[in-house]
Design a protein around this motif. Structure first.
Motif, short mmCIF file in Angstrom:
data_model
loop_
_atom_site.label_atom_id
_atom_site.label_comp_id
_atom_site.label_asym_id
_atom_site.label_seq_id
_atom_site.Cartn_x
_atom_site.Cartn_y
_atom_site.Cartn_z
N LEU A 114 -2.48 32.16 -0.97
CA LEU A 114 -2.67 31.16 -2.03
C LEU A 114 -2.06 29.82 -1.61
CD1 LEU A 114 -1.95 33.24 -5.28
CD2 LEU A 114 -4.11 32.94 -4.07
N ASP A 115 -0.87 29.87 -1.02
CA ASP A 115 -0.22 28.63 -0.56
C ASP A 115 -1.06 27.94 0.52
OD1 ASP A 115 1.87 29.18 -2.23
OD2 ASP A 115 3.22 29.93 -0.68
N THR A 116 -1.61 28.76 1.42
CA THR A 116 -2.39 28.20 2.52
C THR A 116 -3.69 27.59 2.01
OG1 THR A 116 -1.45 29.88 3.98
CG2 THR A 116 -3.41 28.76 4.77
N ALA A 117 -4.23 28.16 0.94
CA ALA A 117 -5.51 27.65 0.41
C ALA A 117 -5.35 26.23 -0.15
CB ALA A 117 -6.05 28.59 -0.65
N ALA A 118 -4.15 25.92 -0.67
CA ALA A 118 -3.97 24.64 -1.35
C ALA A 118 -4.37 23.43 -0.48
CB ALA A 118 -2.53 24.51 -1.86
N THR A 166 1.80 25.14 5.59
CA THR A 166 0.90 24.01 5.69
C THR A 166 0.89 23.26 4.37
OG1 THR A 166 -0.46 25.24 7.22
CG2 THR A 166 -1.46 23.32 6.21
N ARG A 167 1.11 21.94 4.44
CA ARG A 167 1.07 21.14 3.23
C ARG A 167 -0.20 20.30 3.18
NH1 ARG A 167 6.78 20.57 5.25
NH2 ARG A 167 5.33 20.81 6.96
N THR A 168 -0.42 19.75 2.03
CA THR A 168 -1.62 18.95 1.84
C THR A 168 -1.39 17.54 2.39
OG1 THR A 168 -2.01 20.19 -0.17
CG2 THR A 168 -3.27 18.18 0.12
N SER A 169 -2.32 17.08 3.22
CA SER A 169 -2.27 15.69 3.65
C SER A 169 -2.68 14.81 2.48
CB SER A 169 -3.23 15.45 4.82
OG SER A 169 -2.79 16.15 5.95
N GLN A 170 -1.99 13.69 2.31
CA GLN A 170 -2.36 12.78 1.23
C GLN A 170 -2.47 11.37 1.76
OE1 GLN A 170 0.67 14.16 -1.36
NE2 GLN A 170 -0.78 15.03 -2.82
N ILE A 171 -3.67 10.84 1.69
CA ILE A 171 -3.89 9.48 2.15
C ILE A 171 -4.37 8.68 0.95
CG2 ILE A 171 -5.04 8.03 3.88
CD1 ILE A 171 -3.48 10.19 5.24
N PRO A 172 -3.45 7.96 0.27
CA PRO A 172 -3.81 7.32 -1.00
C PRO A 172 -4.46 5.94 -0.83
CG PRO A 172 -1.46 7.10 -0.62
CD PRO A 172 -2.01 7.84 0.57
N PHE A 173 -5.05 5.67 0.32
CA PHE A 173 -5.73 4.39 0.52
C PHE A 173 -6.96 4.64 1.39
CE2 PHE A 173 -2.30 4.97 3.58
CZ PHE A 173 -2.98 4.87 4.78
N ASP A 174 -7.83 3.66 1.46
CA ASP A 174 -9.05 3.80 2.25
C ASP A 174 -8.73 3.58 3.72
OD1 ASP A 174 -11.59 4.00 3.15
OD2 ASP A 174 -12.39 2.25 2.06
N ILE A 187 0.86 -1.20 0.00
CA ILE A 187 0.00 0.00 0.00
C ILE A 187 0.89 1.25 0.00
CG2 ILE A 187 -1.81 1.24 1.28
CD1 ILE A 187 -2.57 -1.48 2.51
N PRO A 188 0.67 2.18 -0.94
CA PRO A 188 1.52 3.37 -1.00
C PRO A 188 1.41 4.19 0.29
CG PRO A 188 -0.39 3.62 -2.45
CD PRO A 188 -0.38 2.20 -1.98
N PRO A 189 2.54 4.77 0.75
CA PRO A 189 2.50 5.49 2.02
C PRO A 189 1.75 6.82 1.89
CG PRO A 189 4.67 5.71 1.02
CD PRO A 189 3.88 4.78 0.14
N GLY A 190 1.09 7.22 2.98
CA GLY A 190 0.41 8.51 3.02
C GLY A 190 1.25 9.52 3.78
N SER A 191 0.82 10.78 3.72
CA SER A 191 1.51 11.82 4.49
C SER A 191 0.47 12.72 5.14
CB SER A 191 2.41 12.64 3.58
OG SER A 191 1.64 13.31 2.62
N ILE A 192 0.83 13.22 6.31
CA ILE A 192 -0.10 14.06 7.06
C ILE A 192 0.61 15.33 7.49
CG2 ILE A 192 -0.93 14.23 9.44
CD1 ILE A 192 -2.58 11.86 9.09
N ASP A 193 -0.09 16.46 7.29
CA ASP A 193 0.35 17.73 7.88
C ASP A 193 -0.62 18.03 9.01
OD1 ASP A 193 0.32 20.65 8.36
OD2 ASP A 193 1.91 20.62 6.86
N VAL A 194 -0.10 18.24 10.21
CA VAL A 194 -1.00 18.35 11.37
C VAL A 194 -1.47 19.78 11.64
CG1 VAL A 194 -0.05 16.29 12.46
CG2 VAL A 194 0.89 18.54 13.05
N SER A 195 -1.11 20.73 10.78
CA SER A 195 -1.43 22.15 11.06
C SER A 195 -2.90 22.39 11.37
CB SER A 195 -1.06 23.02 9.86
OG SER A 195 0.30 22.89 9.57
N PHE A 196 -3.79 21.67 10.68
CA PHE A 196 -5.22 21.91 10.86
C PHE A 196 -5.72 21.43 12.21
CE2 PHE A 196 -5.88 21.57 5.99
CZ PHE A 196 -5.54 22.90 5.84
N HIS A 197 -4.96 20.57 12.88
CA HIS A 197 -5.42 20.03 14.15
C HIS A 197 -4.49 20.38 15.31
CE1 HIS A 197 -8.89 17.71 12.82
NE2 HIS A 197 -8.21 17.46 11.72
#
Lengths: 168, 325
Positions: free
Chosen positions: B36-40, A76-84, A53-63
């Motif tokens: 814009l970066d934060t919105a992504a 803040t980066r995008t969390s990516q969870i590529p599996f269910d 299963i491909p690994p996911g990544s989490i950015d915790v900024s939102f929590h």
């Protein structure tokens, strides 16, 4: 105070891989790394353990629980969870375990995607100073650092991992 | 006593962080880029099982709409709710203002109800600024103000979501030719777009409109003016259409909407003059057959619906940034 002996991050990666190997099922276990250091470690573990299963990544900024004191994190980066996530066996991976607040935030984030069957925690090093009841499932190294210091994982251009001690 | 910090930009606190969002004009490029970066990452929240984040939990966001709006109000409402805020919608055109209450009395009353953020739309330019100034002067500048459109002045979140959309499809601002087409005179959207495009370093911004729908001295904003649509569209990367604002028209600025469409409506034939990969944007609501042909609005170059989706993420980012500063 003399500088503490810094652990060898590459050796700890190897030790972590061997500690986990008997307990993971390559077809079932999924990794989620916490940005940024945890993502690097998760990539290593994923390759070495031969997980499907491909690994996911989490950015915790939102929590993060210090949002009201410190505002939204700048990168803040995008969390990516590529599996269910629903019913999945997930290992949260981070470089260093400290207060436990990041892990709590990561679990909150993870549960926004669904209800996992089981969640474990793998870290390279536990530096003490816990403020929440969080314990790692696998952790090959522990040391005690004063609150003013931070143990940070770095990745060189050749992908080698190393630890650095920083003053806050 | 509070010391009003309006020495620099009234939207920024003394650390240079965003405290209010009143206008794009004068925002440093770093602040704009940071939004814009934060919105992504917020765009991805819509894909989750649980489309909710705890950042504004326990906070009250008042949508103060002194002028009608469906889309902007709804997207602000969705954005605030996805951040877990309590959202109170006030349609003031049908409320106290009609009974004679002044703008600032309304604000004082809502502040007394423990408001944390005002999202303000008003027919008068400068109303959100007036509110922000009033809050600062009365020691309540922990309350944040977001301009959701004031008169002909600014509509900063629309400008930001447009920039987000352009960046999503075109990546780099510094190689682009962007055309803004239509009723620039009455458009706060156009003003916000022009400021944002300039701040982000777009080398050529064109404004395409009949002379009667251009504000005097529009060139001073850093745009090239075209009174011929075909000439103006030649080779552009981005076409930003504006809505013909019938409700703001006074006097005979135009012969008729049919005439307008003939000269200024975006048809497939006119769009063919732009670059083959040009994108078409519109802030909505669209007047089909007036400023835009249905074949274009529904065509493969249109990114009008993605604009709406990105608008929620951009508004979440703005509110999350303000709420934490």
């Amino acid at each position: 105070m003399p500088a503490p002996q810094l652990p060898d991050a590459e050796a700890l990666c190897t030790a972590l891989i061997e500690a986990m190997r008997p307990h993971v099922d390559p077809a079932v276990t999924a990794l989620v790394g916490i940005h940024t250091g945890g993502v690097w470690v998760a990539e290593r573990l994923h390759a070495a353990l031969g997980l499907k299963i491909p690994p996911g990544s989490i950015d915790v900024s939102f929590h993060r629980d210090d949002y009201h004191q410190r505002g939204l994190h700048a990168n803040t980066r995008t969390s990516q969870i590529p599996f269910d996530v629903e019913g999945a066996h997930i290992v949260i991976v981070d470089d260093v375990l400290y207060t436990g607040r990041t892990i709590r935030a990561a679990m909150n984030e993870l549960f926004d995607y669904g209800r996992p069957a089981r969640v474990d925690l793998a870290v390279l090093s536990d530096r003490g100073g816990r403020e929440l009841p969080v314990a790692p499932t696998w952790c090959p190294h522990a040391l005690t650092l004063p609150a003013a210091q931070m143990l940070a994982l770095e990745r060189a251009d050749d992908a080698r991992l190393s630890f650095r001690l920083m003053e806050k | 006593m509070s010391v009003m910090n309006t020495g620099g930009n009234p939207q920024l606190n003394r650390h240079g962080e965003l405290k209010h969002l009143l206008t794009i004009e004068g925002l440093p490029r770093e602040v704009l880029t940071r939004i814009l970066d934060t919105a992504a990452p917020f765009t991805e929240v819509a894909e989750r099982e649980v489309k909710k984040l705890p950042l504004l939990r326990g906070k009250s966001v008042f949508n103060l709409f002194f002028e009608n709006s469906t889309r902007t109000r709804t997207t602000f409402e969705i954005a605030a709710k996805r951040l877990s805020a309590d959202v109170i919608n006030l349609n003031i055109s049908t409320s106290s203002a009609n009974k004679g209450e002044t703008l600032l009395d309304t604000v004082d009353n809502l502040a007394a109800m423990q408001a944390d953020m005002f999202v303000v739309r008003h027919a008068s330019s400068g109303a959100p600024y007036l509110i922000a100034q009033h809050l600062a002067a009365t020691d309540r500048d922990h309350i944040h103000v977001v301009n959701a459109g004031d008169g002909r002045h600014a509509h900063p979140t629309q400008g930001l979501l447009d920039m987000y959309t352009i960046r999503h499809y075109k990546k780099d601002f510094t190689q682009l030719t962007v055309a803004i087409v239509g009723d620039v005179l009455h458009s706060r959207v156009a003003r916000s777009q022009i400021h944002a495009l300039n701040i982000l370093g777009v080398p050529e911004i064109r404004v395409i409109a009949p002379k009667t729908l251009l504000p005097t001295g529009v060139e001073r904003l850093g745009v090239r003016v075209f009174n011929d649509m075909r000439e103006g569209l030649r080779g552009v990367d981005v076409v930003m259409m504006l809505r013909l604002q019938n409700e703001r028209m006074q006097g005979a600025l135009l012969p008729s909407t049919q005439e307008f469409f003939k000269s200024w409506g975006l048809t497939p034939e006119k769009l063919a003059l732009a670059k083959p990969d040009a994108i078409v944007m519109h802030p909505g609501p669209m007047n089909r057959g007036v400023e835009i042909d249905s074949a274009v609005a529904d065509g493969k170059q249109a990114v009008i619906l993605p604009q709406v989706t990105f608008g929620i993420a951009v508004r979440m980012a703005v509110m999350a940034m303000l709420g934490g500063n």
